[in-house]
Design an enzyme around this catalytic site. Structure first.
Site, PDB file in Angstrom:
ATOM      1  N   GLU A 146      24.448 -56.580 -22.576  1.00  0.00           N
ATOM      2  CA  GLU A 146      22.964 -56.307 -22.095  1.00  0.00           C
ATOM      3  C   GLU A 146      23.194 -57.151 -20.774  1.00  0.00           C
ATOM      4  OE1 GLU A 146      19.608 -57.630 -24.369  1.00  0.00           O
ATOM      5  OE2 GLU A 146      20.391 -57.233 -26.238  1.00  0.00           O
ATOM      6  N   GLU A 171       9.166 -49.734 -23.402  1.00  0.00           N
ATOM      7  CA  GLU A 171       8.967 -49.448 -24.893  1.00  0.00           C
ATOM      8  C   GLU A 171       7.345 -50.328 -24.914  1.00  0.00           C
ATOM      9  OE1 GLU A 171      12.422 -50.508 -27.223  1.00  0.00           O
ATOM     10  OE2 GLU A 171      13.508 -50.511 -25.522  1.00  0.00           O
ATOM     11  N   LYS A 200       6.446 -53.430 -27.587  1.00  0.00           N
ATOM     12  CA  LYS A 200       7.149 -54.816 -27.339  1.00  0.00           C
ATOM     13  C   LYS A 200       5.678 -55.560 -26.961  1.00  0.00           C
ATOM     14  CE  LYS A 200      11.913 -53.914 -26.668  1.00  0.00           C
ATOM     15  NZ  LYS A 200      12.982 -54.292 -25.767  1.00  0.00           N
ATOM     16  N   GLU A 208       8.617 -57.843 -21.047  1.00  0.00           N
ATOM     17  CA  GLU A 208       9.328 -57.037 -22.331  1.00  0.00           C
ATOM     18  C   GLU A 208       9.110 -55.427 -22.227  1.00  0.00           C
ATOM     19  OE1 GLU A 208      11.442 -58.363 -24.535  1.00  0.00           O
ATOM     20  OE2 GLU A 208      11.505 -60.049 -23.371  1.00  0.00           O
TER      21      GLU A 208
END
Length: 365
Positions: free
Chosen positions: A286, A338, A341, A346
């Protein structure tokens, strides 16, 4: 993801024979050899000209496109590596015969049982790998544990890896098994050459490194210069975090560091060397930069700068000061913003909005 590196600010301070009469039969033998070798390589998800660029595909959103649409998007961008955080039963079928290889994680909560019960590991492989690989899905790695070292689950990681590896071998599958860690495993972390695993992690990481070395499998590490900068913006230079520094920000003996990414990765390499594994390879599982939801430096412009520069850097073949001359297999975080989250940064790591329009543009090879 969504962690705090407890000692990143210290690490990142800027102040990988034949007779002619048998010619026909030998041709057949050679054909079979090449076909078998190709199948073996395919089972590892590795092929000639393979990219080193992948992307993390998270699913914590209620408005995300279908897996089939996502696969089309990935193919349109020539992305042939994707990381999944679990063996998602809707995504894995969509990857069949796509040319995209998947890094597939196990649920962290399954680690204790995977570690203690070889039969459960065999069942896991039969349920989550065998049907998909038989249908044409390619697996690059299976990861046992995502950022659980240090922690209550840390001791389960190595035996879970061993049981999964044995279960895969019993199924005649050649898929490497690894785990995913992040910088908190380091105790000493500055300068990079002095980095070492902390006392809580050292024995566990030495065991894992030994297993990985015996299998010629890389360790997966999450590297986030964003958090290094965000933890101490007064002392960590933004250009050092964004790959835009024109001068060496950290001088570590004969090694000069122009970016924080290399310093963090070389810290992991140095710790592995001290543990006795100087040639173990590392994959960056990541990295990325949020485009919003945070302080002033959390912008789409900075995210675009970081990710574009990171792509150029990891594909250049320059490697790091400590490990020069190699491309760095790297998975960017993340594919989509997203919305399920926690609010804030985030929700803002995606290269794409859920409607598959770009948050900002990244030039991929």
């Amino acid at each position: 993801m969504g962690r705090t590196w407890c000692n990143v600010s210290n690490l990142l301070m800027g102040s990988t024979w034949c007779p002619m009469t048998n010619l026909v039969s030998m041709e057949n033998v050679l054909f079979l050899f090449v076909a078998s070798f190709s199948l073996l390589i395919s089972s590892f998800g590795i092929h000639a000209g393979a990219q080193v660029i992948g992307i993390n595909y998270g699913t914590l959103g209620d408005n995300l496109p279908s897996p089939a649409q996502v696969v089309d998007l990935l193919k349109s961008r020539n992305i042939n590596l994707v990381r999944l955080f679990d063996p998602n039963p809707t995504i894995l079928p969509a990857l069949q015969n796509s040319g995209i290889s998947a890094v597939v994680g196990v649920f962290n909560d399954d680690l204790p049982r995977l570690a203690s019960d070889p039969a459960f590991a065999a069942t896991w492989v039969q349920a989550n790998v065998v049907p998909y690989i038989n249908a044409g899905t390619s697996f690059r790695y299976i990861t046992a544990g995502n950022e659980v070292i240090p922690g209550d689950l840390a001791g389960f990681v190595l035996p879970a890896m061993q049981n999964l590896d044995a279960a895969l071998a019993a199924a005649n599958l050649h898929i490497p098994v690894s785990t995913v860690v992040h910088n908190v495993i380091l105790g000493v972390s500055f300068p990079p050459s002095e980095s070492a695993f902390n006392d809580e992690c050292s024995a566990i990481m030495a065991g894992i490194a030994g297993f990985l070395k015996s299998k010629n499998t890389p360790l997966l590490v999450n590297i986030y210069p964003y958090y290094g900068y965000a933890s101490d913006p007064e002392n960590v230079r933004l250009d050092y975090a964004l790959f835009t520094a024109s001068d060496a920000v950290v001088v570590d003996g004969p090694l000069n560091y122009y970016n924080l990414f290399d310093a963090a990765l070389d810290g992991i390499y140095a710790a592995l060397e001290k543990a006795g594994y100087p040639d173990l390879s590392v994959v960056v599982s990541e990295t990325g930069w949020p485009s919003g939801g945070g302080p002033d430096w959390t912008t789409a412009d900075n995210a675009m700068t970081y990710n574009n520069n990171a792509v150029k850097h990891v594909t250049s073949g320059n490697g790091t000061p400590r490990r020069p001359g190699t491309a760095i297999e790297t998975y960017f975080f993340a594919l989509f913003n997203e919305d399920l989250k926690p609010d804030g940064i985030e929700r803002n790591w995606g290269l794409y909005y859920p409607d598959m329009t770009e948050v900002y543009h990244v030039d991929l090879p």
